[in-house]
Design a protein around this motif. Structure first.
Motif, short mmCIF file in Angstrom:
data_model
loop_
_atom_site.label_atom_id
_atom_site.label_comp_id
_atom_site.label_asym_id
_atom_site.label_seq_id
_atom_site.Cartn_x
_atom_site.Cartn_y
_atom_site.Cartn_z
N ILE A 191 1.01 -1.09 -0.01
CA ILE A 191 0.26 -0.17 0.40
C ILE A 191 0.61 1.44 -0.21
N ALA A 192 1.94 1.14 1.27
CA ALA A 192 2.84 2.68 0.58
C ALA A 192 4.19 2.07 1.68
N GLN A 193 4.70 3.11 1.36
CA GLN A 193 6.40 3.16 1.95
C GLN A 193 6.80 3.96 2.34
N ALA A 194 7.60 3.69 3.56
CA ALA A 194 8.88 4.63 3.90
C ALA A 194 10.17 4.48 4.11
N LYS A 195 11.07 5.42 3.27
CA LYS A 195 11.86 5.33 2.99
C LYS A 195 12.95 6.18 4.20
N VAL A 196 14.35 5.35 4.67
CA VAL A 196 15.56 6.22 5.72
C VAL A 196 16.77 6.19 4.57
N PRO A 197 17.89 7.31 4.93
CA PRO A 197 18.89 6.36 4.52
C PRO A 197 19.86 5.42 5.43
N ILE A 198 20.16 5.11 4.81
CA ILE A 198 21.75 3.93 5.58
C ILE A 198 22.87 4.82 6.01
N LEU A 199 23.38 5.17 7.59
CA LEU A 199 24.12 5.54 6.70
C LEU A 199 25.31 4.88 7.51
N LYS A 200 26.64 4.96 7.35
CA LYS A 200 28.03 4.20 6.79
C LYS A 200 28.08 4.17 8.77
N THR A 201 27.53 4.77 9.84
CA THR A 201 27.59 4.26 11.27
C THR A 201 26.62 3.28 11.33
N ASP A 202 25.40 3.64 10.52
CA ASP A 202 23.89 2.67 11.14
C ASP A 202 24.39 1.30 12.27
N THR A 203 24.13 0.52 13.12
CA THR A 203 23.66 -0.15 13.57
C THR A 203 22.94 -0.79 13.50
N ALA A 204 22.39 -1.61 13.83
CA ALA A 204 20.94 -2.29 13.92
C ALA A 204 20.01 -1.70 14.74
N ASP A 205 20.71 -1.44 15.37
CA ASP A 205 19.26 -0.42 16.36
C ASP A 205 19.25 0.54 16.01
N THR A 206 20.25 1.22 15.95
CA THR A 206 19.79 3.16 15.88
C THR A 206 19.51 2.34 13.93
N LEU A 207 19.40 1.93 12.54
CA LEU A 207 18.75 1.85 11.92
C LEU A 207 17.40 1.98 12.48
N SER A 208 17.08 0.93 13.24
CA SER A 208 15.92 0.22 13.65
C SER A 208 14.86 1.88 14.47
N ALA A 209 16.03 2.18 14.98
CA ALA A 209 14.71 3.30 15.99
C ALA A 209 14.59 4.36 15.11
N ARG A 210 15.48 4.48 13.80
CA ARG A 210 14.76 5.51 12.23
C ARG A 210 13.66 5.15 11.69
N VAL A 211 14.37 3.94 11.40
CA VAL A 211 12.68 3.46 10.69
C VAL A 211 11.80 3.30 11.27
N LEU A 212 11.33 2.97 12.80
CA LEU A 212 10.79 3.21 13.99
C LEU A 212 9.77 4.54 14.08
N VAL A 213 10.19 5.41 12.84
CA VAL A 213 10.30 6.59 13.81
C VAL A 213 8.74 6.65 12.39
N GLU A 214 9.37 6.13 10.71
CA GLU A 214 8.71 6.55 9.94
C GLU A 214 7.69 5.59 10.33
N GLU A 215 7.52 4.40 10.84
CA GLU A 215 6.71 3.25 11.29
C GLU A 215 5.25 3.97 11.66
N HIS A 216 5.73 4.96 12.24
CA HIS A 216 4.68 5.44 13.56
C HIS A 216 3.46 6.71 12.76
N LYS A 217 4.06 6.89 11.57
CA LYS A 217 3.58 8.13 10.98
C LYS A 217 3.43 7.58 9.56
N LEU A 218 4.18 6.27 8.99
CA LEU A 218 2.93 6.39 7.65
C LEU A 218 1.96 5.01 8.18
N TYR A 219 2.36 4.15 9.49
CA TYR A 219 0.86 3.76 10.19
C TYR A 219 -0.28 4.04 9.91
#
Ligand code: GRF
Length: 193
Positions: A155-183
């Motif tokens: 139905i819809a997607q939201a994107k975030v860039p992956i940073l060189k410094t990202d770990t699974a935790d930092t990336l998942s935290a940024r994706v989660l912010v987008e999840e909350h808006k998108l849903y």
């Protein structure tokens, strides 16, 4: 102006329930076209159950271990959804694969949020898999649910860039912010019809 009734949402969770809470916050806006009628968890200790109850929303646990078969477990959940007259059923971190019978019953009104840009990275560990693959971007998807895991129409997607410094935790935290808006946005769009 005609006052159309708000669509009723049943939300299925298994744990934290942050997406459910984000939807709950959206429903507090006067013009949001949906409201939560029921929260269901397959885990009685899910933190999201307390969040819902504190907001005076009916929240029930249906644990798989309390039923002999998967069919009986799902039948109890379907019964609760139908009794609450839910118009849309939202999976929000519900960690159980649903039967074809269940997905067919709610076809077209059963949606899920998944933390990847589907069709990439179905299943678990999506953030680490995106980092390991050297992807430049990652994100989340809201999709209709069918009997194939994470496989229904997008139905819809939201994107975030992956940073060189990202770990699974930092990336998942940024994706989660987008999840909350998108849903919340997708639910509002669906609820208008
Ligand atoms: C979210 O990342 C969602 O995309 C996935 O499971 C997680 C649930 O988080 N399906 P929460 O329970 O909503 O906080």
């Amino acid at each position: 102006m005609v006052n159309t009734p708000r669509k009723k949402l049943a939300i299925l969770i298994s744990g934290r329930g942050s997406n459910m809470e984000a939807i709950l916050n959206s429903t507090r806006q006067a013009y949001y076209p949906a409201e939560i009628c029921l929260v269901i968890s397959d885990n009685k200790d899910a933190a999201g159950l307390d969040t819902a109850r504190n907001a005076n929303i009916k929240a029930s646990a249906f644990q798989r271990c309390d039923y002999e078969t998967r069919l009986e477990h799902e039948a109890a959940i379907m019964n609760a959804i139908n009794s609450a007259c839910a118009d849309i059923v939202c999976l929000a971190g519900y960690m159980r694969i649903l039967s074809a019978d269940f997905t067919k019953t709610y076809e077209g009104k059963l949606i899920n949020i998944h933390p990847s840009l589907l069709p990439k990275y179905k299943g678990l560990e999506t953030h680490q898999r995106a980092i390991d693959a050297g992807d430049k971007e990652h994100g989340c998807t809201v999709h209709f649910v069918n009997s194939e895991m994470d496989g229904g129409e997008i139905i819809a997607q939201a994107k975030v860039p992956i940073l060189k410094t990202d770990t699974a935790d930092t990336l998942s935290a940024r994706v989660l912010v987008e999840e909350h808006k998108l849903y919340s946005k997708v639910i509002a769009d669906l609820a208008k019809f």
